[in-house]
Design a protein around this motif. Structure first.
Motif, PDB file in Angstrom:
ATOM      1  N   MET A   1       0.856  -1.181   0.000  1.00 51.83           N
ATOM      2  CA  MET A   1       0.000   0.000   0.000  1.00 51.83           C
ATOM      3  C   MET A   1       0.897   1.236   0.000  1.00 51.83           C
ATOM      4  SD  MET A   1      -2.967   1.145   2.684  1.00 51.83           S
ATOM      5  CE  MET A   1      -4.246   0.166   1.947  1.00 51.83           C
ATOM      6  N   THR A   2       0.597   2.173  -0.887  1.00 49.77           N
ATOM      7  CA  THR A   2       1.392   3.397  -0.952  1.00 49.77           C
ATOM      8  C   THR A   2       0.968   4.358   0.152  1.00 49.77           C
ATOM      9  OG1 THR A   2      -0.148   4.407  -2.491  1.00 49.77           O
ATOM     10  CG2 THR A   2       1.694   3.200  -3.439  1.00 49.77           C
ATOM     11  N   ARG A   3       1.924   5.128   0.593  1.00 49.25           N
ATOM     12  CA  ARG A   3       1.663   6.108   1.646  1.00 49.25           C
ATOM     13  C   ARG A   3       1.017   7.348   1.045  1.00 49.25           C
ATOM     14  NH1 ARG A   3       3.069   5.478   6.541  1.00 49.25           N
ATOM     15  NH2 ARG A   3       3.356   7.683   6.892  1.00 49.25           N
ATOM     16  N   PRO A   4       0.222   8.086   1.852  1.00 52.70           N
ATOM     17  CA  PRO A   4      -0.373   9.324   1.349  1.00 52.70           C
ATOM     18  C   PRO A   4       0.706  10.367   1.058  1.00 52.70           C
ATOM     19  CG  PRO A   4      -1.074   8.861   3.623  1.00 52.70           C
ATOM     20  CD  PRO A   4      -0.165   7.770   3.201  1.00 52.70           C
ATOM     21  N   PRO A   5       0.383  11.367   0.238  1.00 50.62           N
ATOM     22  CA  PRO A   5       1.359  12.392  -0.110  1.00 50.62           C
ATOM     23  C   PRO A   5       1.507  13.463   0.971  1.00 50.62           C
ATOM     24  CG  PRO A   5      -0.688  12.837  -1.237  1.00 50.62           C
ATOM     25  CD  PRO A   5      -0.863  11.530  -0.507  1.00 50.62           C
ATOM     26  N   PHE A   6       1.018  13.208   2.162  1.00 47.12           N
ATOM     27  CA  PHE A   6       1.046  14.171   3.259  1.00 47.12           C
ATOM     28  C   PHE A   6       1.265  13.425   4.560  1.00 47.12           C
ATOM     29  CE2 PHE A   6      -3.275  12.806   2.483  1.00 47.12           C
ATOM     30  CZ  PHE A   6      -3.656  12.343   3.732  1.00 47.12           C
ATOM     31  N   ALA A   7       1.568  14.167   5.617  1.00 51.37           N
ATOM     32  CA  ALA A   7       1.621  13.627   6.977  1.00 51.37           C
ATOM     33  C   ALA A   7       0.656  14.445   7.820  1.00 51.37           C
ATOM     34  CB  ALA A   7       3.033  13.733   7.550  1.00 51.37           C
ATOM     35  N   ILE A   8      -0.022  13.796   8.764  1.00 56.63           N
ATOM     36  CA  ILE A   8      -0.903  14.531   9.672  1.00 56.63           C
ATOM     37  C   ILE A   8      -0.027  15.243  10.681  1.00 56.63           C
ATOM     38  CG2 ILE A   8      -2.683  14.329  11.438  1.00 56.63           C
ATOM     39  CD1 ILE A   8      -3.732  11.890   9.855  1.00 56.63           C
ATOM     40  N   ASP A   9      -0.213  16.546  10.781  1.00 54.54           N
ATOM     41  CA  ASP A   9       0.575  17.374  11.682  1.00 54.54           C
ATOM     42  C   ASP A   9      -0.012  17.376  13.090  1.00 54.54           C
ATOM     43  OD1 ASP A   9       2.670  19.229  12.271  1.00 54.54           O
ATOM     44  OD2 ASP A   9       1.196  20.849  12.133  1.00 54.54           O
ATOM     45  N   ALA A  10      -1.341  17.448  13.196  1.00 52.81           N
ATOM     46  CA  ALA A  10      -1.971  17.537  14.519  1.00 52.81           C
ATOM     47  C   ALA A  10      -3.475  17.414  14.377  1.00 52.81           C
ATOM     48  CB  ALA A  10      -1.644  18.892  15.175  1.00 52.81           C
ATOM     49  N   ILE A  11      -4.150  17.090  15.478  1.00 54.96           N
ATOM     50  CA  ILE A  11      -5.597  17.247  15.524  1.00 54.96           C
ATOM     51  C   ILE A  11      -5.838  18.739  15.679  1.00 54.96           C
ATOM     52  CG2 ILE A  11      -7.700  16.835  16.862  1.00 54.96           C
ATOM     53  CD1 ILE A  11      -6.636  14.062  17.491  1.00 54.96           C
ATOM     54  N   ASP A  12      -6.531  19.324  14.723  1.00 54.35           N
ATOM     55  CA  ASP A  12      -6.780  20.758  14.727  1.00 54.35           C
ATOM     56  C   ASP A  12      -7.908  21.102  15.693  1.00 54.35           C
ATOM     57  OD1 ASP A  12      -6.261  23.389  13.102  1.00 54.35           O
ATOM     58  OD2 ASP A  12      -8.436  23.212  13.290  1.00 54.35           O
ATOM     59  N   HIS A  13      -9.042  20.408  15.572  1.00 51.88           N
ATOM     60  CA  HIS A  13     -10.158  20.662  16.478  1.00 51.88           C
ATOM     61  C   HIS A  13     -11.119  19.489  16.521  1.00 51.88           C
ATOM     62  CE1 HIS A  13     -12.015  22.174  12.671  1.00 51.88           C
ATOM     63  NE2 HIS A  13     -13.137  21.691  13.197  1.00 51.88           N
ATOM     64  N   VAL A  14     -11.910  19.473  17.552  1.00 60.05           N
ATOM     65  CA  VAL A  14     -13.035  18.561  17.685  1.00 60.05           C
ATOM     66  C   VAL A  14     -14.259  19.442  17.853  1.00 60.05           C
ATOM     67  CG1 VAL A  14     -14.093  16.755  19.097  1.00 60.05           C
ATOM     68  CG2 VAL A  14     -11.625  16.766  18.753  1.00 60.05           C
ATOM     69  N   LEU A  15     -15.337  19.137  17.120  1.00 65.26           N
ATOM     70  CA  LEU A  15     -16.560  19.917  17.213  1.00 65.26           C
ATOM     71  C   LEU A  15     -17.568  19.123  18.045  1.00 65.26           C
ATOM     72  CD1 LEU A  15     -18.166  22.024  14.490  1.00 65.26           C
ATOM     73  CD2 LEU A  15     -19.582  20.630  15.954  1.00 65.26           C
ATOM     74  N   LEU A  16     -17.938  19.682  19.203  1.00 66.75           N
ATOM     75  CA  LEU A  16     -18.877  19.028  20.108  1.00 66.75           C
ATOM     76  C   LEU A  16     -20.246  19.681  20.034  1.00 66.75           C
ATOM     77  CD1 LEU A  16     -16.634  18.734  23.299  1.00 66.75           C
ATOM     78  CD2 LEU A  16     -17.077  16.989  21.567  1.00 66.75           C
ATOM     79  N   LEU A  17     -21.277  18.861  20.078  1.00 69.53           N
ATOM     80  CA  LEU A  17     -22.648  19.350  20.114  1.00 69.53           C
ATOM     81  C   LEU A  17     -23.045  19.480  21.575  1.00 69.53           C
ATOM     82  CD1 LEU A  17     -24.169  17.052  17.357  1.00 69.53           C
ATOM     83  CD2 LEU A  17     -22.947  19.213  17.115  1.00 69.53           C
ATOM     84  N   VAL A  18     -23.509  20.676  21.964  1.00 64.78           N
ATOM     85  CA  VAL A  18     -23.849  20.938  23.365  1.00 64.78           C
ATOM     86  C   VAL A  18     -25.299  21.394  23.467  1.00 64.78           C
ATOM     87  CG1 VAL A  18     -21.458  21.476  23.978  1.00 64.78           C
ATOM     88  CG2 VAL A  18     -22.991  23.327  23.298  1.00 64.78           C
ATOM     89  N   GLN A  19     -25.831  21.305  24.668  1.00 62.09           N
ATOM     90  CA  GLN A  19     -27.219  21.671  24.961  1.00 62.09           C
ATOM     91  C   GLN A  19     -27.206  22.908  25.849  1.00 62.09           C
ATOM     92  OE1 GLN A  19     -30.170  19.577  24.354  1.00 62.09           O
ATOM     93  NE2 GLN A  19     -28.909  18.449  22.906  1.00 62.09           N
ATOM     94  N   GLY A  20     -26.919  24.061  25.274  1.00 62.90           N
ATOM     95  CA  GLY A  20     -26.860  25.308  26.029  1.00 62.90           C
ATOM     96  C   GLY A  20     -25.449  25.867  26.053  1.00 62.90           C
ATOM     97  N   MET A  21     -25.248  26.981  25.374  1.00 61.26           N
ATOM     98  CA  MET A  21     -23.911  27.548  25.239  1.00 61.26           C
ATOM     99  C   MET A  21     -23.397  28.138  26.548  1.00 61.26           C
ATOM    100  SD  MET A  21     -21.378  27.812  23.178  1.00 61.26           S
ATOM    101  CE  MET A  21     -22.008  27.549  21.525  1.00 61.26           C
TER     102      MET A  21
END
Length: 136
Positions: A1-21
């Motif tokens: 299997m060939t490797r992707p042409p990029f490397a993951i640098d970091a988790i940028d963000h996680v989007l959470l669904l909340v019930q009341g800001m």
């Protein structure tokens, strides 16, 4: 299997669904020390800085947050994870995804702290949404 042409640098963000800001911001700011970086009221969102990353919140109780509501009661509360990629060519990224039959379901460009980026949204085999952020 060939490797992707990029490397993951970091988790940028996680989007959470909340019930009341207000309650959620009180927790993330007061308990965890997160800092509000921006508010996107038209999406009922707040972007919180946590170290080098973000936790984004969407208030699904708000009419503006309707877009993120799960289909059924007790559904998901994580909308997507975002992975910041190392530099690679946009064409190479698109070709890599296409060669693996990965469909881009949404795309946009954005201007952030680290400059302009291309954001491509894809799904994993289980249907989880992943945002790939490619610095331009």
């Amino acid at each position: 299997m060939t490797r992707p042409p990029f490397a993951i640098d970091a988790i940028d963000h996680v989007l959470l669904l909340v019930q009341g800001m207000d309650e959620s911001l009180a927790f993330y700011q007061g308990v965890l020390g997160a800092v509000v970086e921006s508010r996107l009221t038209n999406y009922a969102m707040a972007e919180l800085r946590v170290g080098r990353s973000h936790i984004d919140l969407v208030d699904t109780k708000s009419p503006q947050g309707h877009w993120a509501r799960p289909d059924g009661a007790g559904g998901r509360n994580v909308d997507h994870i975002a992975l910041r990629l190392g530099h690679c060519g946009e064409g190479a990224l698109r070709e890599h995804l296409a060669s693996r039959d990965v469909v881009i379901i949404e795309e946009r460009s954005e201007e952030g702290l680290e400059g302009r980026s291309l954001c491509l949204y894809i799904r994993d085999p289980s249907g989880n949404q992943i945002e790939l952020i490619l610095p331009l």
